[in-house]
Scaffold this motif. Structure first.
Motif, mmCIF file in Angstrom:
data_model
loop_
_atom_site.group_PDB
_atom_site.id
_atom_site.type_symbol
_atom_site.label_atom_id
_atom_site.label_comp_id
_atom_site.label_asym_id
_atom_site.label_seq_id
_atom_site.Cartn_x
_atom_site.Cartn_y
_atom_site.Cartn_z
ATOM 1 N N LYS A 55 0.841 -1.201 0.000
ATOM 2 C CA LYS A 55 0.000 0.000 0.000
ATOM 3 C C LYS A 55 0.873 1.247 0.000
ATOM 4 N N ASP A 56 0.323 2.339 -0.544
ATOM 5 C CA ASP A 56 1.114 3.559 -0.645
ATOM 6 C C ASP A 56 0.819 4.594 0.435
ATOM 7 N N ALA A 57 -0.150 4.299 1.321
ATOM 8 C CA ALA A 57 -0.489 5.299 2.331
ATOM 9 C C ALA A 57 -1.300 4.666 3.463
ATOM 10 N N ILE A 58 -1.369 5.410 4.560
ATOM 11 C CA ILE A 58 -2.329 5.100 5.619
ATOM 12 C C ILE A 58 -3.112 6.377 5.890
ATOM 13 N N GLU A 59 -4.344 6.191 6.293
ATOM 14 C CA GLU A 59 -5.247 7.315 6.480
ATOM 15 C C GLU A 59 -5.976 7.153 7.801
ATOM 16 N N LEU A 60 -6.371 8.270 8.388
ATOM 17 C CA LEU A 60 -7.132 8.244 9.630
ATOM 18 C C LEU A 60 -8.030 9.462 9.671
ATOM 19 N N GLN A 61 -8.917 9.459 10.639
ATOM 20 C CA GLN A 61 -9.738 10.637 10.892
ATOM 21 C C GLN A 61 -9.592 11.011 12.347
ATOM 22 N N THR A 62 -9.582 12.299 12.596
ATOM 23 C CA THR A 62 -9.530 12.822 13.946
ATOM 24 C C THR A 62 -10.552 13.947 14.032
ATOM 25 N N ARG A 63 -11.048 14.169 15.200
ATOM 26 C CA ARG A 63 -12.094 15.174 15.353
ATOM 27 C C ARG A 63 -11.544 16.588 15.309
ATOM 28 N N ILE A 64 -12.357 17.482 14.804
ATOM 29 C CA ILE A 64 -12.014 18.899 14.663
ATOM 30 C C ILE A 64 -11.504 19.470 15.992
ATOM 31 N N GLU A 65 -12.177 19.120 17.085
ATOM 32 C CA GLU A 65 -11.874 19.718 18.384
ATOM 33 C C GLU A 65 -10.554 19.244 18.984
ATOM 34 N N LEU A 66 -10.010 18.143 18.513
ATOM 35 C CA LEU A 66 -8.840 17.524 19.151
ATOM 36 C C LEU A 66 -7.536 18.020 18.523
ATOM 37 N N THR A 67 -7.248 19.293 18.731
ATOM 38 C CA THR A 67 -6.097 19.924 18.085
ATOM 39 C C THR A 67 -4.766 19.292 18.491
ATOM 40 N N ALA A 68 -4.654 18.793 19.697
ATOM 41 C CA ALA A 68 -3.409 18.125 20.106
ATOM 42 C C ALA A 68 -3.192 16.860 19.271
ATOM 43 N N ASN A 69 -4.277 16.170 18.922
ATOM 44 C CA ASN A 69 -4.158 14.991 18.063
ATOM 45 C C ASN A 69 -3.704 15.387 16.662
ATOM 46 N N HIS A 70 -4.237 16.494 16.142
ATOM 47 C CA HIS A 70 -3.830 16.958 14.809
ATOM 48 C C HIS A 70 -2.312 17.155 14.793
ATOM 49 N N ALA A 71 -1.809 17.821 15.826
ATOM 50 C CA ALA A 71 -0.374 18.100 15.907
ATOM 51 C C ALA A 71 0.433 16.811 16.061
ATOM 52 N N ALA A 72 -0.050 15.885 16.873
ATOM 53 C CA ALA A 72 0.659 14.617 17.081
ATOM 54 C C ALA A 72 0.735 13.830 15.777
ATOM 55 N N PHE A 73 -0.362 13.770 15.039
ATOM 56 C CA PHE A 73 -0.352 13.037 13.774
ATOM 57 C C PHE A 73 0.516 13.754 12.735
ATOM 58 N N ALA A 74 0.527 15.083 12.749
ATOM 59 C CA ALA A 74 1.398 15.831 11.833
ATOM 60 C C ALA A 74 2.864 15.502 12.124
ATOM 61 N N ARG A 75 3.233 15.376 13.397
ATOM 62 C CA ARG A 75 4.611 15.012 13.745
ATOM 63 C C ARG A 75 4.973 13.626 13.225
ATOM 64 N N LEU A 76 3.960 12.763 13.057
ATOM 65 C CA LEU A 76 4.196 11.413 12.524
ATOM 66 C C LEU A 76 4.189 11.385 10.990
ATOM 67 N N GLY A 77 4.000 12.556 10.370
ATOM 68 C CA GLY A 77 4.053 12.628 8.916
ATOM 69 C C GLY A 77 2.707 12.677 8.214
ATOM 70 N N PHE A 78 1.619 12.802 8.971
ATOM 71 C CA PHE A 78 0.286 12.891 8.377
ATOM 72 C C PHE A 78 0.001 14.327 7.967
ATOM 73 N N ARG A 79 -0.759 14.456 6.876
ATOM 74 C CA ARG A 79 -1.178 15.764 6.394
ATOM 75 C C ARG A 79 -2.693 15.755 6.193
ATOM 76 N N GLU A 80 -3.317 16.880 6.517
ATOM 77 C CA GLU A 80 -4.765 16.997 6.331
ATOM 78 C C GLU A 80 -5.099 16.945 4.848
ATOM 79 N N THR A 81 -6.141 16.133 4.518
ATOM 80 C CA THR A 81 -6.576 16.050 3.130
ATOM 81 C C THR A 81 -8.001 16.555 2.932
ATOM 82 N N GLU A 82 -8.823 16.477 3.977
ATOM 83 C CA GLU A 82 -10.185 17.013 3.853
ATOM 84 C C GLU A 82 -10.828 17.136 5.222
ATOM 85 N N ARG A 83 -11.928 17.858 5.239
ATOM 86 C CA ARG A 83 -12.768 17.975 6.434
ATOM 87 C C ARG A 83 -14.158 17.493 6.046
#
Length: 162
Positions: free
Chosen positions: A115-143
């Motif tokens: 596979k060429d990627a992994i994907e996940l969803q996190t809730r809008i309100e959980l900004t610390a999770n957004h930052a943690a996943f960004a540190r792991l190399g994840f980028r936002e693709t949609e809301r």
């Protein structure tokens, strides 16, 4: 004190029978979201039986130390990627890299399966999770919005694997 020493990341075994323990872990790990996210977490809908059914459709990894389950993640194989969900780490063990190790196990599985990627969803309100996943190399693709909501409630994040 670093409690992560001696924690192993293992594939959930076919004969696993500790569904109540796993459910309790997920509920403890997700409890901080209560009253923070809207709509409430789907973790509230899980049962021991539904977790067992989920494990039949998905690959799960556990973080285990001294026989105690202290973390988990589920990965659903799709055509081109894996969807990762229910990443949970026991509250007293958070911040020690266990979640990162669980996510790496999911990434390794995706690579092994071509596979060429992994994907996940996190809730809008959980900004610390957004930052943690960004540190792991994840980028936002949609809301996206949950059914019945006229505003975004989730952020889809994707990590392209090299």
């Amino acid at each position: 004190m670093d409690q992560s020493v001696g924690i192993s990341i293992v594939l959930l075994a076919a004969d696993f029978d500790r569904w109540d323990d796993l459910l309790a872990l997920i509920r403890r790990a997700f409890a901080y979201m209560n009253g923070v996210i809207d709509p409430p977490s789907s973790a509230h809908l899980l049962t021991a039986d539904s977790l067992g059914e989920k494990a039949k459709r998905e690959t799960a990894f556990l973080a285990v130390g001294n026989g105690r389950i202290v973390g988990c993640v589920f990965a659903l194989e799709r055509a081109r990627d894996f969807y990762v969900g229910k990443l949970a780490v026991e509250p007293g063990f958070q911040g020690q890299g266990i979640g990162t190790r669980l996510m790496r196990a999911a990434e390794d599985l995706a690579r092994e399966r071509g596979k060429d990627a992994i994907e996940l969803q996190t809730r809008i309100e959980l900004t610390a999770n957004h930052a943690a996943f960004a540190r792991l190399g994840f980028r936002e693709t949609e809301r996206t919005a949950h059914a019945g909501y006229d505003r975004p409630t989730s952020i889809t994040m994707r990590k392209v694997l090299s």
